[in-house]
Design an enzyme around this catalytic site. Sequence first.
Site, mmCIF file in Angstrom:
data_model
loop_
_atom_site.group_PDB
_atom_site.id
_atom_site.type_symbol
_atom_site.label_atom_id
_atom_site.label_comp_id
_atom_site.label_asym_id
_atom_site.label_seq_id
_atom_site.Cartn_x
_atom_site.Cartn_y
_atom_site.Cartn_z
ATOM 1 N N LYS A 88 16.999 17.125 24.365
ATOM 2 C CA LYS A 88 16.154 18.402 24.257
ATOM 3 C C LYS A 88 15.362 18.470 23.086
ATOM 4 O O LYS A 88 14.360 18.867 23.152
ATOM 5 C CB LYS A 88 17.076 19.711 24.222
ATOM 6 C CG LYS A 88 17.792 19.756 25.430
ATOM 7 C CD LYS A 88 17.571 20.745 26.419
ATOM 8 C CE LYS A 88 18.073 20.705 27.683
ATOM 9 N NZ LYS A 88 19.449 20.581 27.776
ATOM 10 N N GLU A 110 14.087 29.911 26.090
ATOM 11 C CA GLU A 110 15.306 30.553 26.998
ATOM 12 C C GLU A 110 16.369 29.320 26.684
ATOM 13 O O GLU A 110 16.095 28.430 26.321
ATOM 14 C CB GLU A 110 14.893 30.454 28.388
ATOM 15 C CG GLU A 110 15.007 29.216 29.106
ATOM 16 C CD GLU A 110 13.934 28.126 28.551
ATOM 17 O OE1 GLU A 110 13.080 28.416 28.045
ATOM 18 O OE2 GLU A 110 14.315 27.020 28.909
ATOM 19 N N SER A 377 22.517 11.581 27.864
ATOM 20 C CA SER A 377 21.619 12.561 27.504
ATOM 21 C C SER A 377 22.252 13.357 26.342
ATOM 22 O O SER A 377 21.382 14.105 25.415
ATOM 23 C CB SER A 377 21.462 13.685 28.619
ATOM 24 O OG SER A 377 22.577 14.066 29.308
HETATM 25 C C1 PLP Z 1 20.294 20.541 29.268
HETATM 26 C C2 PLP Z 1 21.127 19.082 29.115
HETATM 27 C C3 PLP Z 1 21.082 18.817 30.437
HETATM 28 C C4 PLP Z 1 20.323 18.991 31.725
HETATM 29 O O1 PLP Z 1 18.975 19.347 31.483
HETATM 30 P P1 PLP Z 1 17.524 18.173 32.013
HETATM 31 O O2 PLP Z 1 16.518 19.057 31.868
HETATM 32 O O3 PLP Z 1 18.144 17.894 33.512
HETATM 33 O O4 PLP Z 1 17.599 17.039 31.230
HETATM 34 C C5 PLP Z 1 21.622 17.236 30.353
HETATM 35 N N1 PLP Z 1 22.275 16.771 29.713
HETATM 36 C C6 PLP Z 1 22.433 17.644 28.210
HETATM 37 C C7 PLP Z 1 23.182 16.785 27.133
HETATM 38 C C8 PLP Z 1 21.838 18.808 28.184
HETATM 39 O O5 PLP Z 1 21.769 19.269 26.868
#
Ligand code: PLP
Length: 395
Positions: A88, A110, A377
Amino acid sequence: MLPDSRGYFGEYGGKFVPETLMPALSELESAYAEAVADRRFQQEFKRLCRDYIGRPTPLYHAQKLSEKTGGATILLKREDLAHTGAHKINNALGQGLLARCMGKTRIIAETGAGQHGVAAATVCAMLGIECIVYMGTEDIRRQASNVYRMKLMGAEVRPVTSGSRTLKDAINEAIRDWVSNVGNTHYLLGSVVGPHPYPMIVRDFQSIIGRETREQVMADYRRLPDYLVACVGGGSNSIGLFHPFFDDENVKFVGVEAGGTGIASGHHSATLVTGRTGVLHGTKSYLMEDEHGQIMETRSIAPGLDYPGVGPEHSFYKDIGRASYVTVDDAQALEGFRLLCETEGIIPALESAHAIYHAAKIAAELDREKLIIVNLSGRGDKDLDIVNDALGISI
Ligand SMILES: *Cc1c(COP(=O)(O)O)cnc(C)c1O
Protein backbone atom coordinates in the site's frame (compact mmCIF):
# COMPACT_ATOMS: atom_id res chain seq x y z
CA MET A 1 -2.65 2.13 -23.84
CA LEU A 2 -5.65 1.96 -21.50
CA PRO A 3 -7.60 3.61 -20.07
CA ASP A 4 -8.82 5.76 -22.96
CA SER A 5 -9.05 9.54 -22.56
CA ARG A 6 -12.45 9.23 -20.82
CA GLY A 7 -11.07 6.75 -18.32
CA TYR A 8 -12.50 3.54 -19.78
CA PHE A 9 -11.01 0.05 -19.93
CA GLY A 10 -13.35 -1.38 -22.57
CA GLU A 11 -16.79 -0.74 -21.10
CA TYR A 12 -15.52 -0.38 -17.50
CA GLY A 13 -14.36 2.64 -15.53
CA GLY A 14 -15.45 6.22 -16.15
CA LYS A 15 -16.40 9.00 -13.73
CA PHE A 16 -19.77 8.56 -12.02
CA VAL A 17 -19.52 11.38 -9.47
CA PRO A 18 -21.47 14.46 -8.36
CA GLU A 19 -20.89 17.54 -10.53
CA THR A 20 -18.99 19.25 -7.66
CA LEU A 21 -16.18 16.68 -7.91
CA MET A 22 -15.59 16.95 -11.67
CA PRO A 23 -13.16 19.93 -11.38
CA ALA A 24 -11.16 18.10 -8.67
CA LEU A 25 -10.84 14.99 -10.87
CA SER A 26 -9.70 17.15 -13.81
CA GLU A 27 -7.18 18.94 -11.58
CA LEU A 28 -5.82 15.57 -10.43
CA GLU A 29 -5.64 14.32 -14.00
CA SER A 30 -3.59 17.27 -15.22
CA ALA A 31 -1.34 17.30 -12.12
CA TYR A 32 -0.65 13.61 -12.75
CA ALA A 33 0.11 14.17 -16.45
CA GLU A 34 2.59 16.89 -15.43
CA ALA A 35 4.19 14.64 -12.81
CA VAL A 36 4.63 11.82 -15.35
CA ALA A 37 6.53 14.20 -17.64
CA ASP A 38 8.51 15.86 -14.81
CA ARG A 39 11.98 14.35 -14.34
CA ARG A 40 12.34 15.86 -10.86
CA PHE A 41 9.07 14.31 -9.66
CA GLN A 42 10.07 10.91 -11.04
CA GLN A 43 13.52 11.14 -9.46
CA GLU A 44 12.11 12.02 -6.07
CA PHE A 45 9.60 9.15 -6.24
CA LYS A 46 12.44 6.79 -7.17
CA ARG A 47 14.71 8.08 -4.40
CA LEU A 48 12.03 7.71 -1.72
CA CYS A 49 11.08 4.26 -3.02
CA ARG A 50 14.68 3.27 -2.41
CA ASP A 51 15.52 5.11 0.82
CA TYR A 52 12.13 5.29 2.57
CA ILE A 53 10.22 2.20 1.38
CA GLY A 54 13.32 0.02 0.95
CA ARG A 55 12.85 -0.87 -2.74
CA PRO A 56 13.54 -2.88 -4.75
CA THR A 57 11.89 -5.61 -2.69
CA PRO A 58 13.51 -9.02 -3.28
CA LEU A 59 12.27 -11.77 -5.60
CA TYR A 60 12.83 -14.80 -3.39
CA HIS A 61 13.10 -18.43 -4.52
CA ALA A 62 10.89 -20.31 -2.04
CA GLN A 63 12.79 -23.55 -2.33
CA LYS A 64 11.21 -25.55 0.47
CA LEU A 65 7.71 -24.44 -0.48
CA SER A 66 8.42 -25.49 -4.07
CA GLU A 67 9.79 -28.88 -2.94
CA LYS A 68 6.80 -29.47 -0.70
CA THR A 69 4.40 -29.08 -3.65
CA GLY A 70 6.59 -31.43 -5.70
CA GLY A 71 6.09 -29.35 -8.85
CA ALA A 72 6.89 -25.95 -10.31
CA THR A 73 9.40 -23.43 -8.96
CA ILE A 74 7.71 -20.78 -6.81
CA LEU A 75 9.18 -17.29 -6.43
CA LEU A 76 7.82 -14.71 -3.97
CA LYS A 77 7.82 -10.96 -4.67
CA ARG A 78 8.49 -9.68 -1.16
CA GLU A 79 6.16 -6.68 -0.73
CA ASP A 80 5.91 -7.79 2.91
CA LEU A 81 9.39 -6.29 3.32
CA ALA A 82 8.31 -2.81 2.19
CA HIS A 83 8.07 -0.10 4.89
CA THR A 84 4.83 -0.53 6.93
CA GLY A 85 4.65 -4.16 5.80
CA ALA A 86 2.62 -4.15 2.60
CA HIS A 87 2.44 -2.81 -0.95
CA LYS A 88 0.00 0.00 0.00
CA ILE A 89 2.88 2.38 0.72
CA ASN A 90 3.91 2.53 -2.99
CA ASN A 91 0.66 4.24 -3.91
CA ALA A 92 0.45 6.33 -0.72
CA LEU A 93 3.92 7.76 -1.42
CA GLY A 94 3.11 8.56 -5.05
CA GLN A 95 -0.18 10.27 -4.25
CA GLY A 96 1.35 12.09 -1.26
CA LEU A 97 3.95 13.67 -3.57
CA LEU A 98 1.21 14.50 -6.05
CA ALA A 99 -0.87 16.21 -3.33
CA ARG A 100 2.14 18.32 -2.44
CA CYS A 101 2.59 19.31 -6.12
CA MET A 102 -1.07 20.42 -6.22
CA GLY A 103 -0.52 22.55 -3.09
CA LYS A 104 -3.02 20.55 -1.00
CA THR A 105 -2.65 21.00 2.75
CA ARG A 106 -5.04 18.27 3.85
CA ILE A 107 -5.21 14.58 2.90
CA ILE A 108 -8.17 12.31 3.55
CA ALA A 109 -8.19 8.55 3.16
CA GLU A 110 -10.47 5.60 3.79
CA THR A 111 -9.37 2.35 5.34
CA GLY A 112 -10.81 -1.09 5.98
CA ALA A 113 -8.22 -3.27 7.62
CA GLY A 114 -6.19 -0.20 8.43
CA GLN A 115 -3.25 -1.01 6.14
CA HIS A 116 -3.99 1.81 3.72
CA GLY A 117 -4.76 4.18 6.61
CA VAL A 118 -1.38 3.37 8.13
CA ALA A 119 0.39 3.90 4.78
CA ALA A 120 -1.37 7.26 4.27
CA ALA A 121 -0.64 8.40 7.86
CA THR A 122 3.00 7.37 7.42
CA VAL A 123 3.53 9.35 4.22
CA CYS A 124 1.65 12.38 5.61
CA ALA A 125 3.90 12.41 8.69
CA MET A 126 6.98 12.27 6.45
CA LEU A 127 5.72 15.02 4.11
CA GLY A 128 4.18 17.18 6.87
CA ILE A 129 0.60 17.14 5.57
CA GLU A 130 -2.52 16.91 7.80
CA CYS A 131 -4.13 13.46 7.58
CA ILE A 132 -7.70 12.33 8.32
CA VAL A 133 -8.65 8.67 7.96
CA TYR A 134 -12.26 7.46 7.75
CA MET A 135 -12.79 4.01 9.22
CA GLY A 136 -15.91 2.02 10.07
CA THR A 137 -16.45 1.36 13.79
CA GLU A 138 -16.63 -2.39 13.11
CA ASP A 139 -13.14 -2.23 11.53
CA ILE A 140 -11.86 -0.01 14.36
CA ARG A 141 -12.86 -2.78 16.74
CA ARG A 142 -11.25 -5.56 14.63
CA GLN A 143 -8.01 -3.71 13.79
CA ALA A 144 -7.18 -1.81 16.97
CA SER A 145 -3.40 -1.98 16.55
CA ASN A 146 -3.55 -0.23 13.18
CA VAL A 147 -5.73 2.53 14.68
CA TYR A 148 -3.04 3.01 17.30
CA ARG A 149 -0.31 3.18 14.64
CA MET A 150 -2.20 5.86 12.70
CA LYS A 151 -2.70 7.96 15.83
CA LEU A 152 0.98 7.64 16.78
CA MET A 153 1.86 9.20 13.43
CA GLY A 154 -0.43 12.14 14.07
CA ALA A 155 -3.41 11.16 11.92
CA GLU A 156 -6.99 11.74 13.02
CA VAL A 157 -9.11 8.59 12.76
CA ARG A 158 -12.80 9.45 12.17
CA PRO A 159 -15.21 6.64 13.11
CA VAL A 160 -17.95 5.85 10.56
CA THR A 161 -21.18 4.46 12.03
CA SER A 162 -23.35 4.22 8.90
CA GLY A 163 -24.29 1.02 7.00
CA SER A 164 -22.28 -2.06 7.86
CA ARG A 165 -19.65 0.22 9.49
CA THR A 166 -16.88 -1.17 7.26
CA LEU A 167 -14.81 -0.14 4.23
CA LYS A 168 -17.63 0.64 1.79
CA ASP A 169 -19.17 3.06 4.32
CA ALA A 170 -15.79 4.66 5.05
CA ILE A 171 -15.38 5.37 1.31
CA ASN A 172 -18.84 7.00 1.23
CA GLU A 173 -17.84 9.29 4.12
CA ALA A 174 -14.48 10.16 2.53
CA ILE A 175 -16.24 11.11 -0.72
CA ARG A 176 -18.70 13.28 1.29
CA ASP A 177 -15.77 15.06 2.98
CA TRP A 178 -14.06 15.59 -0.38
CA VAL A 179 -17.19 17.16 -1.90
CA SER A 180 -17.24 19.81 0.85
CA ASN A 181 -13.47 20.46 1.00
CA VAL A 182 -12.16 19.99 -2.57
CA GLY A 183 -10.23 23.26 -2.51
CA ASN A 184 -7.47 22.31 -0.06
CA THR A 185 -7.98 18.53 0.17
CA HIS A 186 -6.60 15.55 -1.74
CA TYR A 187 -8.47 12.25 -1.45
CA LEU A 188 -5.79 9.56 -1.24
CA LEU A 189 -7.69 6.52 -2.52
CA GLY A 190 -6.11 3.19 -1.59
CA SER A 191 -6.78 0.81 -4.48
CA VAL A 192 -7.39 0.72 -8.24
CA VAL A 193 -11.07 1.64 -7.77
CA GLY A 194 -13.08 4.88 -7.78
CA PRO A 195 -13.58 7.34 -10.65
CA HIS A 196 -11.00 8.06 -13.36
CA PRO A 197 -8.10 8.92 -13.00
CA TYR A 198 -7.70 6.89 -9.76
CA PRO A 199 -7.61 3.36 -11.28
CA MET A 200 -4.88 4.55 -13.67
CA ILE A 201 -2.83 6.52 -11.12
CA VAL A 202 -2.87 3.79 -8.47
CA ARG A 203 -2.00 1.15 -11.09
CA ASP A 204 0.94 3.20 -12.35
CA PHE A 205 2.39 3.73 -8.86
CA GLN A 206 1.91 0.01 -8.03
CA SER A 207 3.40 -1.11 -11.37
CA ILE A 208 6.82 -0.69 -9.78
CA ILE A 209 6.12 -4.20 -8.42
CA GLY A 210 5.82 -5.74 -11.88
CA ARG A 211 8.66 -3.73 -13.42
CA GLU A 212 11.08 -4.83 -10.71
CA THR A 213 9.83 -8.40 -10.99
CA ARG A 214 10.52 -8.46 -14.73
CA GLU A 215 14.10 -7.21 -14.24
CA GLN A 216 14.74 -9.63 -11.38
CA VAL A 217 13.38 -12.74 -13.09
CA MET A 218 15.27 -11.93 -16.31
CA ALA A 219 18.51 -11.42 -14.34
CA ASP A 220 18.14 -14.63 -12.29
CA TYR A 221 16.40 -17.02 -14.74
CA ARG A 222 16.88 -15.41 -18.18
CA ARG A 223 13.22 -15.96 -18.95
CA LEU A 224 9.73 -14.70 -18.19
CA PRO A 225 7.53 -16.54 -15.67
CA ASP A 226 4.71 -18.91 -16.69
CA TYR A 227 2.27 -17.67 -14.06
CA LEU A 228 1.73 -14.55 -11.97
CA VAL A 229 -0.53 -15.12 -8.97
CA ALA A 230 -1.89 -12.42 -6.63
CA CYS A 231 -4.84 -11.85 -4.32
CA VAL A 232 -7.56 -9.41 -5.40
CA GLY A 233 -9.42 -7.11 -3.00
CA GLY A 234 -9.79 -3.78 -4.82
CA GLY A 235 -7.10 -5.12 -7.13
CA SER A 236 -4.01 -2.93 -6.67
CA ASN A 237 -1.25 -5.39 -5.73
CA SER A 238 -2.38 -7.75 -8.50
CA ILE A 239 -2.63 -5.07 -11.21
CA GLY A 240 0.75 -3.71 -10.06
CA LEU A 241 2.29 -7.12 -10.72
CA PHE A 242 0.28 -8.00 -13.86
CA HIS A 243 0.21 -4.75 -15.83
CA PRO A 244 3.88 -4.59 -16.94
CA PHE A 245 3.45 -8.12 -18.41
CA PHE A 246 0.21 -7.33 -20.30
CA ASP A 247 1.75 -7.81 -23.76
CA ASP A 248 3.59 -11.02 -22.82
CA GLU A 249 0.89 -13.43 -23.91
CA ASN A 250 2.64 -16.51 -22.54
CA VAL A 251 2.61 -15.12 -18.99
CA LYS A 252 -0.67 -16.22 -17.42
CA PHE A 253 -2.36 -13.98 -14.83
CA VAL A 254 -4.33 -15.51 -11.97
CA GLY A 255 -6.27 -13.32 -9.53
CA VAL A 256 -7.39 -14.92 -6.29
CA GLU A 257 -10.56 -13.63 -4.62
CA ALA A 258 -11.80 -14.33 -1.11
CA GLY A 259 -14.18 -17.28 -0.98
CA GLY A 260 -15.10 -16.54 2.66
CA THR A 261 -17.05 -19.42 4.18
CA GLY A 262 -17.76 -20.76 0.68
CA ILE A 263 -19.50 -19.37 -2.42
CA ALA A 264 -22.63 -21.41 -1.65
CA SER A 265 -22.87 -19.81 1.83
CA GLY A 266 -23.22 -16.35 0.27
CA HIS A 267 -20.62 -15.01 2.76
CA HIS A 268 -17.64 -14.15 0.59
CA SER A 269 -16.01 -11.33 -1.41
CA ALA A 270 -15.73 -13.01 -4.81
CA THR A 271 -16.69 -9.98 -6.90
CA LEU A 272 -15.26 -11.04 -10.28
CA VAL A 273 -16.15 -14.71 -9.91
CA THR A 274 -19.78 -14.19 -8.83
CA GLY A 275 -20.67 -10.52 -9.37
CA ARG A 276 -22.36 -8.54 -12.13
CA THR A 277 -21.68 -5.16 -13.67
CA GLY A 278 -22.90 -1.93 -12.13
CA VAL A 279 -21.67 1.35 -10.68
CA LEU A 280 -20.11 1.69 -7.22
CA HIS A 281 -17.99 4.51 -5.79
CA GLY A 282 -17.77 6.38 -9.08
CA THR A 283 -16.73 3.58 -11.42
CA LYS A 284 -18.42 0.97 -13.61
CA SER A 285 -17.15 -2.49 -12.84
CA TYR A 286 -18.16 -5.90 -11.55
CA LEU A 287 -19.71 -5.66 -8.11
CA MET A 288 -21.69 -7.70 -5.63
CA GLU A 289 -25.33 -6.66 -5.50
CA ASP A 290 -28.54 -8.55 -4.82
CA GLU A 291 -31.55 -8.84 -7.14
CA HIS A 292 -32.86 -5.47 -5.87
CA GLY A 293 -29.62 -3.67 -6.77
CA GLN A 294 -28.56 -3.41 -3.10
CA ILE A 295 -24.83 -3.73 -2.44
CA MET A 296 -24.30 -7.02 -0.61
CA GLU A 297 -22.48 -7.54 2.67
CA THR A 298 -19.10 -9.13 1.99
CA ARG A 299 -17.03 -11.36 4.21
CA SER A 300 -13.51 -12.72 4.36
CA ILE A 301 -11.10 -13.83 7.04
CA ALA A 302 -8.70 -11.35 5.38
CA PRO A 303 -9.92 -7.83 6.21
CA GLY A 304 -8.15 -6.34 3.16
CA LEU A 305 -10.17 -8.48 0.73
CA ASP A 306 -13.55 -7.54 2.25
CA TYR A 307 -14.89 -5.16 -0.46
CA PRO A 308 -17.96 -5.55 -2.74
CA GLY A 309 -16.34 -3.85 -5.77
CA VAL A 310 -13.17 -4.33 -7.82
CA GLY A 311 -11.02 -2.27 -10.16
CA PRO A 312 -12.39 -1.69 -13.69
CA GLU A 313 -9.16 -2.90 -15.32
CA HIS A 314 -9.69 -6.33 -13.76
CA SER A 315 -13.25 -6.43 -15.10
CA PHE A 316 -11.79 -5.76 -18.54
CA TYR A 317 -9.07 -8.44 -18.15
CA LYS A 318 -11.77 -10.91 -17.14
CA ASP A 319 -13.99 -10.20 -20.14
CA ILE A 320 -11.16 -10.38 -22.71
CA GLY A 321 -9.77 -13.51 -21.03
CA ARG A 322 -6.38 -11.94 -20.25
CA ALA A 323 -6.59 -13.01 -16.60
CA SER A 324 -8.44 -15.80 -14.87
CA TYR A 325 -10.04 -15.34 -11.47
CA VAL A 326 -10.55 -18.02 -8.84
CA THR A 327 -11.58 -18.19 -5.19
CA VAL A 328 -9.84 -19.53 -2.10
CA ASP A 329 -11.96 -19.83 1.03
CA ASP A 330 -11.10 -18.94 4.64
CA ALA A 331 -10.04 -22.46 5.63
CA GLN A 332 -7.80 -22.81 2.57
CA ALA A 333 -6.25 -19.39 3.22
CA LEU A 334 -5.39 -20.52 6.75
CA GLU A 335 -3.76 -23.60 5.22
CA GLY A 336 -1.72 -21.34 2.93
CA PHE A 337 -0.80 -19.22 5.93
CA ARG A 338 0.55 -22.20 7.90
CA LEU A 339 2.26 -23.65 4.86
CA LEU A 340 4.36 -20.52 4.32
CA CYS A 341 5.15 -20.13 8.03
CA GLU A 342 6.34 -23.72 8.29
CA THR A 343 8.18 -24.16 4.99
CA GLU A 344 9.83 -20.75 4.66
CA GLY A 345 9.74 -19.00 8.04
CA ILE A 346 7.68 -16.18 6.56
CA ILE A 347 4.38 -15.11 8.19
CA PRO A 348 2.18 -13.82 5.35
CA ALA A 349 -0.77 -11.44 5.57
CA LEU A 350 -4.03 -13.40 5.41
CA GLU A 351 -4.75 -11.62 2.11
CA SER A 352 -1.50 -12.92 0.59
CA ALA A 353 -2.13 -16.38 2.09
CA HIS A 354 -5.00 -16.75 -0.41
CA ALA A 355 -2.50 -16.39 -3.27
CA ILE A 356 -0.01 -18.74 -1.59
CA TYR A 357 -2.62 -21.49 -1.28
CA HIS A 358 -3.61 -21.25 -4.93
CA ALA A 359 -0.02 -21.06 -6.19
CA ALA A 360 0.89 -24.20 -4.23
CA LYS A 361 -2.13 -25.94 -5.73
CA ILE A 362 -1.24 -25.16 -9.35
CA ALA A 363 2.48 -25.77 -8.73
CA ALA A 364 1.71 -29.37 -7.76
CA GLU A 365 0.32 -30.04 -11.25
CA LEU A 366 3.27 -28.53 -13.15
CA ASP A 367 6.84 -29.54 -14.06
CA ARG A 368 9.80 -28.28 -12.11
CA GLU A 369 10.93 -26.04 -15.03
CA LYS A 370 7.77 -23.94 -14.82
CA LEU A 371 8.03 -20.65 -12.94
CA ILE A 372 5.27 -19.25 -10.75
CA ILE A 373 5.62 -15.80 -9.20
CA VAL A 374 3.38 -14.98 -6.23
CA ASN A 375 2.92 -11.45 -4.96
CA LEU A 376 3.44 -11.65 -1.20
CA SER A 377 1.48 -8.43 -0.73
CA GLY A 378 2.03 -8.06 3.01
CA ARG A 379 3.29 -9.51 6.27
CA GLY A 380 1.02 -11.20 8.76
CA ASP A 381 1.79 -9.52 12.08
CA LYS A 382 -1.52 -7.61 11.88
CA ASP A 383 -3.44 -10.90 11.60
CA LEU A 384 -2.08 -12.88 14.54
CA ASP A 385 -5.24 -12.39 16.67
CA ILE A 386 -7.52 -13.53 13.84
CA VAL A 387 -5.33 -16.56 13.17
CA ASN A 388 -5.18 -17.37 16.87
CA ASP A 389 -8.98 -17.31 17.10
CA ALA A 390 -9.31 -19.49 14.01
CA LEU A 391 -6.57 -22.04 14.57
CA GLY A 392 -6.46 -21.91 18.34
CA ILE A 393 -2.68 -22.20 18.45
CA SER A 394 -1.82 -21.15 21.99
CA ILE A 395 1.52 -19.83 23.06
C1 PLP B 1 -5.13 -4.01 1.22
C2 PLP B 1 -4.41 -5.27 1.02
C3 PLP B 1 -4.74 -6.16 -0.04
C4 PLP B 1 -5.91 -5.96 -0.95
O1 PLP B 1 -5.91 -4.79 -1.70
P1 PLP B 1 -5.55 -4.76 -3.25
O2 PLP B 1 -5.89 -3.39 -3.67
O3 PLP B 1 -6.41 -5.82 -3.93
O4 PLP B 1 -4.12 -5.09 -3.39
C5 PLP B 1 -3.96 -7.29 -0.20
N1 PLP B 1 -2.93 -7.57 0.62
C6 PLP B 1 -2.59 -6.76 1.64
C7 PLP B 1 -1.43 -7.12 2.51
C8 PLP B 1 -3.32 -5.59 1.88
O5 PLP B 1 -2.97 -4.79 2.90
